[in-house]
Motif scaffolding. Structure first.
Motif, PDB file in Angstrom:
ATOM      1  N   MET A   8       4.072   2.693  -8.143  1.00  0.00           N
ATOM      2  CA  MET A   8       3.992   3.197  -6.770  1.00  0.00           C
ATOM      3  C   MET A   8       5.084   4.230  -6.459  1.00  0.00           C
ATOM      4  O   MET A   8       5.970   4.024  -5.640  1.00  0.00           O
ATOM      5  CB  MET A   8       4.004   2.043  -5.767  1.00  0.00           C
ATOM      6  CG  MET A   8       2.899   1.013  -5.993  1.00  0.00           C
ATOM      7  SD  MET A   8       1.220   1.671  -5.913  1.00  0.00           S
ATOM      8  CE  MET A   8       0.968   1.685  -4.144  1.00  0.00           C
ATOM      9  N   GLY A 139      -2.197   4.574  -6.509  1.00  0.00           N
ATOM     10  CA  GLY A 139      -2.640   3.185  -6.541  1.00  0.00           C
ATOM     11  C   GLY A 139      -4.022   3.023  -7.128  1.00  0.00           C
ATOM     12  O   GLY A 139      -4.435   3.777  -8.003  1.00  0.00           O
ATOM     13  N   LYS A 175      -2.609  -0.104  -2.176  1.00  0.00           N
ATOM     14  CA  LYS A 175      -2.527  -1.161  -3.192  1.00  0.00           C
ATOM     15  C   LYS A 175      -2.310  -0.551  -4.568  1.00  0.00           C
ATOM     16  O   LYS A 175      -2.956   0.435  -4.920  1.00  0.00           O
ATOM     17  CB  LYS A 175      -3.828  -1.967  -3.219  1.00  0.00           C
ATOM     18  CG  LYS A 175      -4.131  -2.713  -1.949  1.00  0.00           C
ATOM     19  CD  LYS A 175      -5.467  -3.416  -2.086  1.00  0.00           C
ATOM     20  CE  LYS A 175      -5.899  -4.068  -0.793  1.00  0.00           C
ATOM     21  NZ  LYS A 175      -7.242  -4.658  -0.917  1.00  0.00           N
ATOM     22  N   PRO A 176      -1.429  -1.156  -5.369  1.00  0.00           N
ATOM     23  CA  PRO A 176      -1.230  -0.639  -6.720  1.00  0.00           C
ATOM     24  C   PRO A 176      -2.473  -0.804  -7.580  1.00  0.00           C
ATOM     25  O   PRO A 176      -3.278  -1.706  -7.361  1.00  0.00           O
ATOM     26  CB  PRO A 176      -0.069  -1.479  -7.269  1.00  0.00           C
ATOM     27  CG  PRO A 176       0.001  -2.680  -6.399  1.00  0.00           C
ATOM     28  CD  PRO A 176      -0.611  -2.328  -5.084  1.00  0.00           C
TER      29      PRO A 176
END
Length: 186
Positions: A8, A139, A175-176
């Motif tokens: 990230m 992500g 979100k990763p």
């Protein structure tokens, strides 16, 4: 199958430059400036053998095809150690690109320096930059993973690209990605 998340990279980061050999064309090299799109640029770290990449590759190609015509530059990069993982060799990258109908460069990061400056951790790992080369999304493609029963949609990545194209706010709560770890040289 290892499960590694994206690191990230900080939003707003200026796209790191690169100059890498394309395995999807004869004797061509590309830089970020070469593949940069008028409205934005998608940089993906993938590889040939990862089951997470195999799970998403059709949707990735659809996204590339949908958005290239709207002014988005697209590039895929493989940074795996081919001595330990020969299935990710440049020759097999060429085959993988052909089999999956890539209409974008598939670059080989032999030194792994590009993966390091992008802070890439897994395959697939997605980075989307706006027309000022600022990172606006990093992500996951969407919530689908091999075996979890959630259909592929590309919704997270598509939402970010649409945000840039249509001048919408991009959700900073991203979100990763989750995938196989990049195979680093020892």
């Amino acid at each position: 199958m290892s499960r590694t998340q994206s690191n990230m990279l900080a939003l707003g980061t200026i796209a790191p430059e690169f100059y890498l050999k394309d395995t999807n064309s004869a004797d061509s090299y590309f830089s970020f400036a070469d593949i940069k799109g008028e409205k934005g640029t998608l940089v993906m770290f993938i590889c040939n053998h990862c089951p997470f990449v195999h799970h998403v590759i059709r949707e990735v190609v659809r996204i590339a095809n949908d958005y290239r015509v709207q002014g988005i530059g697209v590039v895929a990069i493989s940074s795996n150690d081919v001595n330990e993982f020969p299935q990710d060799s440049p020759e097999l990258m060429t085959e993988f690109a052909f089999e999956n109908n890539f209409e974008f460069p598939y670059l080989y990061d032999e030194t792994q320096e590009v993966a390091k400056v992008y802070d890439a951790a897994c395959t697939p790992d997605f980075y989307f930059f706006d027309n000022q080369n600022k990172l606006v999304y990093r992500g996951q493609l969407d919530d689908s993973r091999p075996g979890n029963g959630i259909p592929l949609s590309g919704s997270d990545l598509r939402g970010a690209i649409d945000g840039v194209i249509y001048n919408r706010i991009i959700n900073p709560n991203q979100k990763p990605s989750l995938g196989c770890n990049i195979k680093w040289k020892k």
